[in-house]
Design a protein around this motif. Structure first.
Motif, PDB file in Angstrom:
ATOM      1  N   PHE A 160      30.579  -4.666 -17.366  1.00 27.32           N
ATOM      2  CA  PHE A 160      30.447  -4.045 -18.673  1.00 27.32           C
ATOM      3  C   PHE A 160      31.686  -3.222 -19.033  1.00 27.32           C
ATOM      4  CE2 PHE A 160      26.183  -4.869 -17.190  1.00 27.32           C
ATOM      5  CZ  PHE A 160      25.512  -5.304 -18.320  1.00 27.32           C
ATOM      6  N   LYS A 161      32.687  -3.261 -18.114  1.00 24.71           N
ATOM      7  CA  LYS A 161      33.936  -2.504 -18.308  1.00 24.71           C
ATOM      8  C   LYS A 161      33.655  -1.018 -18.501  1.00 24.71           C
ATOM      9  CE  LYS A 161      36.250  -6.393 -20.380  1.00 24.71           C
ATOM     10  NZ  LYS A 161      36.991  -7.177 -19.769  1.00 24.71           N
ATOM     11  N   LYS A 162      32.717  -0.514 -17.693  1.00 27.89           N
ATOM     12  CA  LYS A 162      32.368   0.901 -17.745  1.00 27.89           C
ATOM     13  C   LYS A 162      32.420   1.480 -16.338  1.00 27.89           C
ATOM     14  CE  LYS A 162      28.982   2.191 -20.409  1.00 27.89           C
ATOM     15  NZ  LYS A 162      27.658   2.351 -21.049  1.00 27.89           N
ATOM     16  N   PRO A 163      32.914   2.711 -16.196  1.00 25.21           N
ATOM     17  CA  PRO A 163      32.929   3.334 -14.866  1.00 25.21           C
ATOM     18  C   PRO A 163      31.529   3.672 -14.373  1.00 25.21           C
ATOM     19  CG  PRO A 163      33.616   4.901 -16.537  1.00 25.21           C
ATOM     20  CD  PRO A 163      33.522   3.573 -17.223  1.00 25.21           C
ATOM     21  N   SER A 164      30.583   3.818 -15.305  1.00 23.81           N
ATOM     22  CA  SER A 164      29.208   4.117 -14.929  1.00 23.81           C
ATOM     23  C   SER A 164      28.270   3.461 -15.932  1.00 23.81           C
ATOM     24  CB  SER A 164      28.973   5.634 -14.901  1.00 23.81           C
ATOM     25  OG  SER A 164      27.647   5.928 -14.516  1.00 23.81           O
ATOM     26  N   LEU A 165      27.104   3.058 -15.433  1.00 21.77           N
ATOM     27  CA  LEU A 165      26.084   2.426 -16.265  1.00 21.77           C
ATOM     28  C   LEU A 165      24.751   3.096 -15.951  1.00 21.77           C
ATOM     29  CD1 LEU A 165      25.733  -0.032 -18.243  1.00 21.77           C
ATOM     30  CD2 LEU A 165      24.993  -1.339 -16.237  1.00 21.77           C
ATOM     31  N   ARG A 166      24.054   3.521 -16.989  1.00 23.08           N
ATOM     32  CA  ARG A 166      22.772   4.180 -16.797  1.00 23.08           C
ATOM     33  C   ARG A 166      21.751   3.227 -16.179  1.00 23.08           C
ATOM     34  NH1 ARG A 166      23.576   5.370 -22.574  1.00 23.08           N
ATOM     35  NH2 ARG A 166      24.590   7.405 -22.806  1.00 23.08           N
ATOM     36  N   ALA A 167      20.970   3.742 -15.227  1.00 21.47           N
ATOM     37  CA  ALA A 167      19.868   2.976 -14.649  1.00 21.47           C
ATOM     38  C   ALA A 167      18.596   3.306 -15.411  1.00 21.47           C
ATOM     39  CB  ALA A 167      19.696   3.311 -13.167  1.00 21.47           C
ATOM     40  N   THR A 168      17.991   2.283 -16.022  1.00 23.71           N
ATOM     41  CA  THR A 168      16.775   2.467 -16.799  1.00 23.71           C
ATOM     42  C   THR A 168      15.541   2.361 -15.904  1.00 23.71           C
ATOM     43  OG1 THR A 168      16.600   0.113 -17.269  1.00 23.71           O
ATOM     44  CG2 THR A 168      17.927   1.438 -18.801  1.00 23.71           C
ATOM     45  N   LYS A 169      14.375   2.635 -16.476  1.00 23.79           N
ATOM     46  CA  LYS A 169      13.124   2.518 -15.720  1.00 23.79           C
ATOM     47  C   LYS A 169      12.907   1.089 -15.242  1.00 23.79           C
ATOM     48  CE  LYS A 169      10.660   6.317 -17.997  1.00 23.79           C
ATOM     49  NZ  LYS A 169       9.485   6.679 -18.849  1.00 23.79           N
ATOM     50  N   GLU A 170      13.369   0.104 -16.028  1.00 24.05           N
ATOM     51  CA  GLU A 170      13.161  -1.297 -15.693  1.00 24.05           C
ATOM     52  C   GLU A 170      13.829  -1.693 -14.374  1.00 24.05           C
ATOM     53  OE1 GLU A 170      12.027  -0.511 -19.613  1.00 24.05           O
ATOM     54  OE2 GLU A 170      14.000  -0.166 -18.721  1.00 24.05           O
ATOM     55  N   VAL A 171      14.875  -0.964 -13.984  1.00 23.04           N
ATOM     56  CA  VAL A 171      15.582  -1.285 -12.729  1.00 23.04           C
ATOM     57  C   VAL A 171      15.361  -0.209 -11.673  1.00 23.04           C
ATOM     58  CG1 VAL A 171      17.328  -2.736 -13.831  1.00 23.04           C
ATOM     59  CG2 VAL A 171      17.742  -0.264 -13.615  1.00 23.04           C
ATOM     60  N   GLY A 172      14.363   0.629 -11.891  1.00 22.29           N
ATOM     61  CA  GLY A 172      14.035   1.652 -10.904  1.00 22.29           C
ATOM     62  C   GLY A 172      14.612   3.020 -11.190  1.00 22.29           C
ATOM     63  N   GLY A 173      15.240   3.202 -12.352  1.00 24.53           N
ATOM     64  CA  GLY A 173      15.843   4.488 -12.682  1.00 24.53           C
ATOM     65  C   GLY A 173      14.823   5.510 -13.159  1.00 24.53           C
ATOM     66  N   TRP A 174      15.281   6.728 -13.453  1.00 23.77           N
ATOM     67  CA  TRP A 174      14.401   7.829 -13.839  1.00 23.77           C
ATOM     68  C   TRP A 174      15.066   8.628 -14.963  1.00 23.77           C
ATOM     69  CZ3 TRP A 174      16.443   6.565  -9.239  1.00 23.77           C
ATOM     70  CH2 TRP A 174      17.545   7.300  -8.774  1.00 23.77           C
ATOM     71  N   PRO A 175      15.281   7.982 -16.118  1.00 22.01           N
ATOM     72  CA  PRO A 175      16.004   8.649 -17.213  1.00 22.01           C
ATOM     73  C   PRO A 175      15.376   9.952 -17.679  1.00 22.01           C
ATOM     74  CG  PRO A 175      14.915   6.627 -17.967  1.00 22.01           C
ATOM     75  CD  PRO A 175      14.862   6.617 -16.479  1.00 22.01           C
TER      76      PRO A 175
END
Length: 457
Positions: A160-175
């Motif tokens: 995505f040409k980004k140094p960081s990408l947010r992890a959403t709930k769909e992939v196990g994240g905790w926004p």
């Protein structure tokens, strides 16, 4: 039965393991015949009840290789045995398991390990057992990522040409459960809040009750580490993760007992140290990793709020021996995208700071081991850090000189007591053996690898 005076005709295994692995004839990474000319780098170091076989430590390295959800969430796997175990096999003195979340929302990514549950202890024990079976000490870095949590592994973000990408709930994240000392969209790590081009979630501000729970979580994770047989615990208070966020006036705008003054901003760290020391044995070493400076001194933010710098670290360091910290792991940066240094352009910027801190301890008559971490890729450079460059003595110093934190002869002193190496081990797991070879030291190799030893120089 072997005749008296003849080599023992057996291939003994390491005891107390549920599988067979041979006991090495000689400990890998240790000189066959240590002498006064042995470089300090290859002499042992005693810290409380533990003994490092040499001064080379594998620093914690994030691998993003655990299950993000389900019954195996956060558990170490065969991958960690293979990678971390190989560094131990090839002679490192101490091998650290990567930053391990003390709470589910304390992980950097959903794929980072955790030790917030008793169910995760067995995986740590398996890794620790193998590391120790190869003659190394096992360590674990306990951490909470704070506002830098719930992001994706870097190779997922790269396309995505980004140094960081947010992890959403769909992939196990905790926004909705990213936290920090100060909350709000403007306090996301990159300052972009929920903007489409942002890579971090906005944090919510921790309550005092939340902070107490976090301190206890560090202690409970330390208890589990002890149960898993870990030899050394390190507290991660660097690189812009939660404790560093509290230390810095740039990221800590609180007005309660955890914000404002130096004493208040360091309060959570002091409480974490105290809580961990209560649940670990007196003989267990406790390390602390800090960002000695966040490289924000010249920024507008620092001019308005102040920043965490080398002077702040030196002030903190004066408190550590009495709190029960044994070694300061000196790193830098990571708390703000406006930091003003290219850390990859210099090989010795952090070791110079480590030496400055060490000298301040000496002036205060305090004893604390110092670890230098950075881009150390040459054997000669590593040797010069723990020895006294330019000394007319032999290249080695007695191990006791560093252990007792006294001056080397002729009024000179090492820059650090141990070297922490990360990326170079990923490139060359046999780095310890290669360093010994380059320095002309006859050091032991793993028994299974003796036939491929480098020839003597």
């Amino acid at each position: 039965m072997a005749t008296t005076g003849q080599p023992k005709a057996s291939n003994d295994g390491v005891p107390n393991l549920p599988y067979f692995t041979p006991a090495h004839i000689s400990d890998p990474g240790v000189p066959f015949t240590p002498s006064s000319s042995t470089p300090t780098l290859f002499t042992p170091l005693e810290i409380r009840s533990k003994r490092l076989r040499n001064r080379i430590i594998v620093a914690p390295m994030c691998q993003y290789s655990t299950a993000p959800t389900g019954p195996d969430v956060g558990k170490l796997t065969d991958y960690h045995v293979a990678t971390l175990g190989h560094y131990a096999l090839k002679g490192a003195g101490l091998v650290f398991i990567e930053a391990t979340g003390v709470q589910p929302n304390g992980r950097i990514s959903p794929n980072c390990p955790g030790l917030w549950s008793d169910a995760q202890t067995e995986g740590v024990k398996r890794v620790s057992d193998f590391i120790k079976s190869q003659g190394a000490l096992s360590g674990i870095q306990l951490a909470h990522a704070g506002r830098k949590s719930s992001t994706m592994p870097p190779w997922v973000a790269a396309p995505f040409k980004k140094p960081s990408l947010r992890a959403t709930k769909e992939v196990g994240g905790w926004p909705d459960d990213v936290v920090g000392p100060t909350g709000g969209p403007e306090n996301s790590w990159d300052g972009k809040g929920l903007a489409e081009d942002g890579g971090f979630w906005p944090p919510r501000q921790l309550t005092v009750e939340d902070i107490k729970d976090t301190v206890d979580a560090f202690a409970q994770a330390a208890r589990r580490a002890v149960e898993a047989g870990i030899d050394v615990i390190e507290i991660h208070a660097a690189h812009g993760y939660l404790i560093h966020q509290f230390l810095s006036p740039i990221t800590n705008r609180r007005t309660d007992q955890y914000g404002g003054s130096f004493e208040n901003r360091t309060r959570i760290l002091v409480e974490v140290i105290q809580a961990i020391r209560k649940v670990i044995a007196e003989g267990m070493p406790l390390f602390l990793r800090v960002s000695s400076t966040e490289w924000m001194e010249e920024s507008d933010l620092a001019k308005q709020y102040g920043s965490w710098n080398v002077d702040s670290t030196i002030k903190l360091t004066q408190l550590l021996p009495a709190l029960g910290v044994d070694l300061l792991d000196v790193s830098s940066g990571g708390n703000h995208p406006e930091q003003r240094i290219n850390m990859f352009a210099s090989k010795d910027y952090q070791t110079k700071i480590a030496n400055q801190i060490r000298q301040s301890l000496k002036a205060a008559n305090l004893k604390l081991f110092i670890g230098a971490v950075g881009l150390i890729t040459e054997a000669e450079q590593a040797r010069d850090i723990v020895e006294d460059r330019g000394s007319d003595k032999s290249i080695g110093e007695e191990a006791n000189a560093a252990k007792e934190m006294t001056d080397a002869k002729d009024g000179k002193e090492p820059m650090a007591d141990v070297i922490l190496v990360a990326r170079q081990f990923m490139r060359e797991p046999e780095w310890v053996l290669k360093v010994g070879w380059k320095l002309g030291i006859d050091i032991a190799w793993p028994s299974q690898f003796l036939r491929v030893r480098f020839p003597k120089l």
